[in-house]
Design a protein around this motif. Sequence first.
Motif, PDB file in Angstrom:
ATOM      1  N   GLN A   1      85.914 -46.504 -33.380  1.00  0.00           N
ATOM      2  CA  GLN A   1      87.083 -46.736 -32.463  1.00  0.00           C
ATOM      3  C   GLN A   1      88.229 -46.092 -33.029  1.00  0.00           C
ATOM      4  OE1 GLN A   1      87.393 -47.874 -29.171  1.00  0.00           O
ATOM      5  NE2 GLN A   1      89.551 -47.657 -28.777  1.00  0.00           N
TER       6      GLN A   1
ATOM      7  N   VAL B   1      85.813 -44.779 -28.104  1.00  0.00           N
ATOM      8  CA  VAL B   1      84.770 -45.061 -29.054  1.00  0.00           C
ATOM      9  C   VAL B   1      84.160 -43.693 -29.255  1.00  0.00           C
ATOM     10  CG1 VAL B   1      84.157 -47.300 -28.589  1.00  0.00           C
ATOM     11  CG2 VAL B   1      82.939 -45.710 -27.229  1.00  0.00           C
TER      12      VAL B   1
ATOM     13  N   PRO C   1      89.816 -47.085 -23.952  1.00  0.00           N
ATOM     14  CA  PRO C   1      88.416 -47.934 -24.298  1.00  0.00           C
ATOM     15  C   PRO C   1      87.588 -48.281 -23.330  1.00  0.00           C
ATOM     16  CG  PRO C   1      90.526 -48.887 -25.002  1.00  0.00           C
ATOM     17  CD  PRO C   1      90.923 -47.958 -24.105  1.00  0.00           C
TER      18      PRO C   1
ATOM     19  N   THR D   1      83.756 -46.269 -23.373  1.00  0.00           N
ATOM     20  CA  THR D   1      82.806 -46.975 -23.383  1.00  0.00           C
ATOM     21  C   THR D   1      81.843 -46.730 -22.283  1.00  0.00           C
ATOM     22  OG1 THR D   1      83.970 -48.906 -22.434  1.00  0.00           O
ATOM     23  CG2 THR D   1      83.506 -49.006 -25.087  1.00  0.00           C
TER      24      THR D   1
ATOM     25  N   SER E   1      88.198 -39.472 -26.876  1.00  0.00           N
ATOM     26  CA  SER E   1      89.287 -40.382 -27.991  1.00  0.00           C
ATOM     27  C   SER E   1      90.668 -39.710 -28.150  1.00  0.00           C
ATOM     28  CB  SER E   1      88.648 -40.582 -29.172  1.00  0.00           C
ATOM     29  OG  SER E   1      89.228 -41.629 -29.975  1.00  0.00           O
TER      30      SER E   1
END
Length: 595
Positions: A393, A401, A508, A512, A421
């Motif tokens: 992360q 991630v 996040p 994911t 990210s």
Amino acid sequence: MGFKNYIFVCGGTACESSRSDQIYKNLIEEAKAQGVGDQIQVIKTGCFGFCEQGPIVKVLPEDSFYVQVKPEDAKEIISEHVIKGREVTRLLYNKAPKKPLEEVEDIGFYKKQLRVVLRNCGVIDPENIDDYIANDGYVALEKALFELTPEQIIDEVKASGLRGRGGAGFPTWMKWNFTKQAEGDVKYVVCNADEGDPGAYMDRSTLEGDPHSVLEAMTICGRAIGAHQGFIYIRAEYPLAIHRLEIAMKQAREYGLLGKNILGSGFDYDIEIRLGAGAFVCGEETALLQSIEGHRGMPLPRPPFPAVKGLWGKPTVINNVETWANIPVIIAKGGAEFAKIGTPDSRGTKVFALTGKVKNSGLVEVPMGTTLREIVFDIGGGIANGKKFKAVQTGGPSGGVITEENLDTPIDFGGLQRIGSMMGSGGMIVMDEDDCIVDVAKFYLNFTVDESCGKCFPCRIGGKSLYNILDKITLGNGTPEDIEQLKQISLAMQKGSLCALGQTAPNPVLSTLRYFPEEYEAHIKEKRCPSGKCKKLIRYTINPQKCIGCTACSRKCPVGAITGELKKTHSINTSACIKCGVCKQTCKFGAISIE
């Protein structure tokens, strides 16, 4: 008279928490007691970076790198190393005498690093201005005052290609130029040291190890934009950084490097510290300015941007600690020289706090363009305890991630954004096969929900809604419709939130979902947590082929859920099991597994 040995003791927060301050005192006392007090100089430095191996003691001229040192080891270091000239091999990082010409930089953790921001951390005494000056400190300020015009200072920053290291990556020269050209006689310079990402401690360590670099940089900026007052906004939870900043400011004033008529140049400039109360949202620049002014730290709509209308309505430059620490190097050596480091999109280096399930955790500074694989496996030494890499992360609660398929992505501002990210301020948390990806997303949402100021409803309501759905999924109550709802709420937060906290809080979740859809499906459709983290979704079973009936698990079970006779296969009553995991930890034969 020169000294026979120079002994450097890490004085960063992590090592001080492991009694490095006592090591420092013991070394001085032992040297006196053994009659060599006048032959050595013991120096307390900032963070060496290799936090996993702290407390660290380095001895010159041999360049001996002692790790996990204890206060009681001071006596042996003096008697063996200083007096007899023999390294204490049991304390060495590689537990063997070094080869000729081998240096600390040859250690795997340091080999691929390039220290620009952290150039003085672990090298100088941060509480001694003379140490900083001896390492080219304040050379850049002298140049800015007497050799360069304000326009030329900004031109050098422009030539360097430096972009803000606080997360947004905005060109530093452009921000400075906006403020320089803004109308008004009163302008301000602000250092954002409100570092609050989980697992991040880059800025704090820089201030602890090299506070003068930030003071010098802010003064140079004041000269460039026509400001005479600066503020350092730092959270009160960082007492060591605050203490060393206060010492550095006092020393700079005594040397004529802060205050009236700096170095006889006719330029007046001073800096004050403002303490924050630990609100993550105050890392957002408008909320930070509100807090400095004495108001509740809540973001304001933009535009106008602080560069034009900031502190007390005056034009204000705001940069974070890492950005500032680059400035003296750029001015002293030239922007073109700095621009040789990194990639065309992202010049210079980046400091990361490498933490999580990695062997070598610590502060890492690498040239932009270094790959994630190099950081995690070459510098970080790979995954701890022989586990399999799962993800990393980056960017903290604002990031996402990154999986194994993207480990060879060069780290720069554009590269990380393309894979979902972001650079962020520099937190880098490594996960292994035992981490549940849904639980990770829930952890970050829990953080951002707690830290939201509540001013705008997309963040206030949306963040809590995302958390509730994730919590529902980890409890085994998720439905297929939850996935689409997570995406819709995330999109609304990104488009409607007032500041970056709310706009990036869904990252996040979205990343994911993008890279680990199968884990969400396992939680929702199969009511199973593949990593065994979500207690409501796991079931302990005993393998009859491996169970020898030793009764250890049944004796340790706190609720008596395991039954069976001696030397016969045992069984678990799943309805009575509280899923504490004690049985699995107790079994020496690997007979208990998670389904």
